[in-house]
Design a protein around this motif. Structure first.
Motif, short mmCIF file in Angstrom:
data_model
loop_
_atom_site.label_atom_id
_atom_site.label_comp_id
_atom_site.label_asym_id
_atom_site.label_seq_id
_atom_site.Cartn_x
_atom_site.Cartn_y
_atom_site.Cartn_z
N VAL A 242 0.87 5.88 4.84
CA VAL A 242 -0.45 5.69 4.23
C VAL A 242 -0.55 4.31 3.59
O VAL A 242 -1.54 3.59 3.79
CB VAL A 242 -0.72 6.79 3.17
CG1 VAL A 242 -2.00 6.48 2.38
CG2 VAL A 242 -0.85 8.15 3.84
N LEU A 243 0.47 3.93 2.83
CA LEU A 243 0.44 2.62 2.16
C LEU A 243 0.50 1.48 3.17
O LEU A 243 -0.16 0.44 2.98
CB LEU A 243 1.62 2.52 1.18
CG LEU A 243 1.54 3.43 -0.04
CD1 LEU A 243 2.86 3.37 -0.82
CD2 LEU A 243 0.38 3.04 -0.94
N ALA A 244 1.28 1.63 4.23
CA ALA A 244 1.39 0.58 5.24
C ALA A 244 0.05 0.38 5.95
O ALA A 244 -0.37 -0.76 6.20
CB ALA A 244 2.48 0.92 6.25
N GLU A 245 -0.62 1.50 6.26
CA GLU A 245 -1.89 1.40 6.98
C GLU A 245 -2.99 0.87 6.08
O GLU A 245 -3.74 -0.02 6.48
CB GLU A 245 -2.28 2.78 7.53
CG GLU A 245 -3.59 2.75 8.31
CD GLU A 245 -3.85 4.03 9.07
OE1 GLU A 245 -5.03 4.32 9.35
OE2 GLU A 245 -2.89 4.74 9.39
N GLN A 246 -3.09 1.39 4.86
CA GLN A 246 -4.16 0.96 3.97
C GLN A 246 -3.97 -0.49 3.52
O GLN A 246 -4.93 -1.23 3.36
CB GLN A 246 -4.25 1.88 2.76
CG GLN A 246 -4.76 3.27 3.09
CD GLN A 246 -5.17 4.05 1.85
OE1 GLN A 246 -4.91 3.65 0.72
NE2 GLN A 246 -5.83 5.18 2.06
N GLY A 247 -2.72 -0.87 3.30
CA GLY A 247 -2.45 -2.23 2.86
C GLY A 247 -2.22 -3.21 3.98
O GLY A 247 -2.00 -4.40 3.74
N ARG A 248 -2.25 -2.68 5.22
CA ARG A 248 -1.99 -3.51 6.41
C ARG A 248 -0.73 -4.35 6.20
O ARG A 248 -0.73 -5.58 6.36
CB ARG A 248 -3.20 -4.40 6.72
CG ARG A 248 -4.46 -3.61 7.02
CD ARG A 248 -5.60 -4.51 7.44
NE ARG A 248 -6.82 -3.75 7.67
CZ ARG A 248 -7.10 -3.05 8.77
NH1 ARG A 248 -6.22 -3.05 9.76
NH2 ARG A 248 -8.22 -2.38 8.90
N THR A 249 0.35 -3.65 5.84
CA THR A 249 1.59 -4.34 5.55
C THR A 249 2.73 -3.70 6.34
O THR A 249 2.54 -2.73 7.08
CB THR A 249 1.89 -4.28 4.03
OG1 THR A 249 3.03 -5.09 3.74
CG2 THR A 249 2.15 -2.85 3.58
N THR A 250 3.93 -4.21 6.17
CA THR A 250 5.08 -3.71 6.91
C THR A 250 5.60 -2.42 6.29
O THR A 250 5.32 -2.11 5.13
CB THR A 250 6.22 -4.74 6.89
OG1 THR A 250 6.67 -4.92 5.53
CG2 THR A 250 5.74 -6.08 7.45
N VAL A 251 6.38 -1.68 7.07
CA VAL A 251 7.00 -0.46 6.57
C VAL A 251 7.93 -0.78 5.41
O VAL A 251 7.99 -0.03 4.43
CB VAL A 251 7.77 0.26 7.71
CG1 VAL A 251 8.62 1.39 7.15
CG2 VAL A 251 6.81 0.79 8.75
N GLU A 252 8.63 -1.90 5.50
CA GLU A 252 9.56 -2.25 4.44
C GLU A 252 8.85 -2.47 3.11
O GLU A 252 9.26 -1.98 2.06
CB GLU A 252 10.35 -3.52 4.82
CG GLU A 252 11.39 -3.31 5.91
CD GLU A 252 10.79 -3.20 7.30
OE1 GLU A 252 9.57 -3.47 7.46
OE2 GLU A 252 11.53 -2.85 8.24
N ARG A 253 7.73 -3.23 3.14
CA ARG A 253 6.98 -3.48 1.91
C ARG A 253 6.32 -2.21 1.40
O ARG A 253 6.27 -1.96 0.20
CB ARG A 253 5.93 -4.57 2.14
CG ARG A 253 6.54 -5.94 2.43
CD ARG A 253 5.51 -7.04 2.38
NE ARG A 253 4.97 -7.19 1.02
CZ ARG A 253 4.09 -8.12 0.67
NH1 ARG A 253 3.64 -8.98 1.59
NH2 ARG A 253 3.66 -8.22 -0.56
N ALA A 254 5.81 -1.38 2.30
CA ALA A 254 5.20 -0.11 1.91
C ALA A 254 6.25 0.81 1.28
O ALA A 254 5.96 1.55 0.34
CB ALA A 254 4.56 0.56 3.11
#
Length: 330
Positions: A222-234
């Protein structure tokens, strides 16, 4: 990658081996082990270890109720969770749970759940059984909610994810089972109080998010998709959120236990802490988290170390409307 922060000492029930063996025998006796592949899957999960860690001093009979239900729940969702008429099936099994004295459906899952419920009534109070039934209904509702989103190809918002996570993954029923395993019934004026309700929800969310951190699914996605970021950062963001909730859990629990509370409540709140720690320890060796199922492992998660301090100890509420009240002055 940071390790798990959890300043709760590990513990395990010494009868875990017997508990597991009896649960497997029951699985075959009631006909839930008919599919060899799914039987192997649930046996290898060894949910008896989780409950043994969450309730290290519990007697065997309430432990049997808890472990048998966890096996039942895993197989029920694996076999019936994707059915088009899931709500009809859910209604039947919920009624079977609430009135276990007469068969309400000639279905092996309904009959097996009645067998569990009868055993529950033999070692729990009526109020404890009712609390479990209420939590079970919420769990089934959330399973249907998730299935509905999946069928429409919709991803949950962070708020929706949190609301679903509080009842998904059997968290609420597990908390109710822990009260039964600990033994004494928590008086209603304590169990229904805002701080105790908040503590129960926090423990459920932390264990749910820990599962997500083990697998890279759930809140990480959810965080990776909403923040359009990497799995590591999420993953790091999810860990910080998780630690913030755990910090609030530990602080609020200490505040509650300072006051004049029942021994039943002390035991229950202790079991919530053991469940958080035990869930991590159990997951370290559970096949579910090391490639037995399709869930991908988060890069770098295996071989992680424990963290000495939280990644985020900010005492202010997380900006998530569904749970902001946990930080209210209670």
């Amino acid at each position: 990658m940071s390790g798990f922060y959890c300043p709760v000492e590990p513990a395990i029930n010494p009868h875990v081996g017997v508990t597991e063996a009896r649960a497997v025998e029951w699985l075959d006796r009631v006909g839930l082990g008919a599919d060899p592949r799914l039987r192997e899957e649930v046996v290898r999960l060894n949910v008896a270890e989780f409950f043994a860690r969450a309730a290290p001093e519990a007697d065997d009979e309430p432990m049997q109720v808890a472990v048998r239900w966890a096996c039942w729940a895993h197989l029920f969702l694996r076999e019936r969770g994707g059915d088009e008429d899931f709500m009809t099936t859910a209604g039947e099994v919920q009624r079977a749970l609430e009135v276990p004295w007469h068969a309400v459906a000639e279905d092996r899952f309904a009959l097996a759940l009645q067998d569990i419920a009868l055993a529950m009534h033999g070692c729990a109070t009526g109020q404890q059984a009712r609390r479990f039934a209420d939590a079970h209904r919420a769990w089934l509702f959330t399973a249907a909610w998730q299935a509905s989103l999946d069928s429409m190809g919709l991803a949950p918002s962070l708020d929706d994810h949190v609301m679903m996570r509080l009842n998904a993954a059997s968290g609420a029923p597990t908390a109710a089972l822990l009260e039964i395993a600990v033994g004494e019934e928590v008086p209603a004026h304590e169990a229904d109080s805002p701080p105790v309700r908040a503590l129960g929800e926090m423990a459920v969310l932390v264990t749910g998010w820990d599962t997500d951190l083990h697998t890279g699914c759930g809140v990480v996605e959810v965080l990776a998709e909403q923040g359009r970021t990497t799995v590591e950062r999420a993953t790091e963001q999810a860990r910080a959120m998780r630690d913030r909730v755990l910090t609030r859990f530990l602080d609020l629990r200490e505040q509650v236990l300072i006051g004049p509370v029942s021994e039943a409540l002390r035991g229950y709140l202790g079991s919530l802490g053991h469940a958080i720690r035990g869930n991590i320890d159990w997951a370290l060796g559970a096949p579910r988290f090391v490639g037995f199922t399709e869930a991908p492992a988060v890069p770098g998660q295996r071989g992680r170390e424990w963290a000495d301090s939280p990644a985020d100890a900010d005492p202010s509420p997380l900006p998530i409307a569904a749970i902001a009240w946990w930080w209210d002055d209670m």
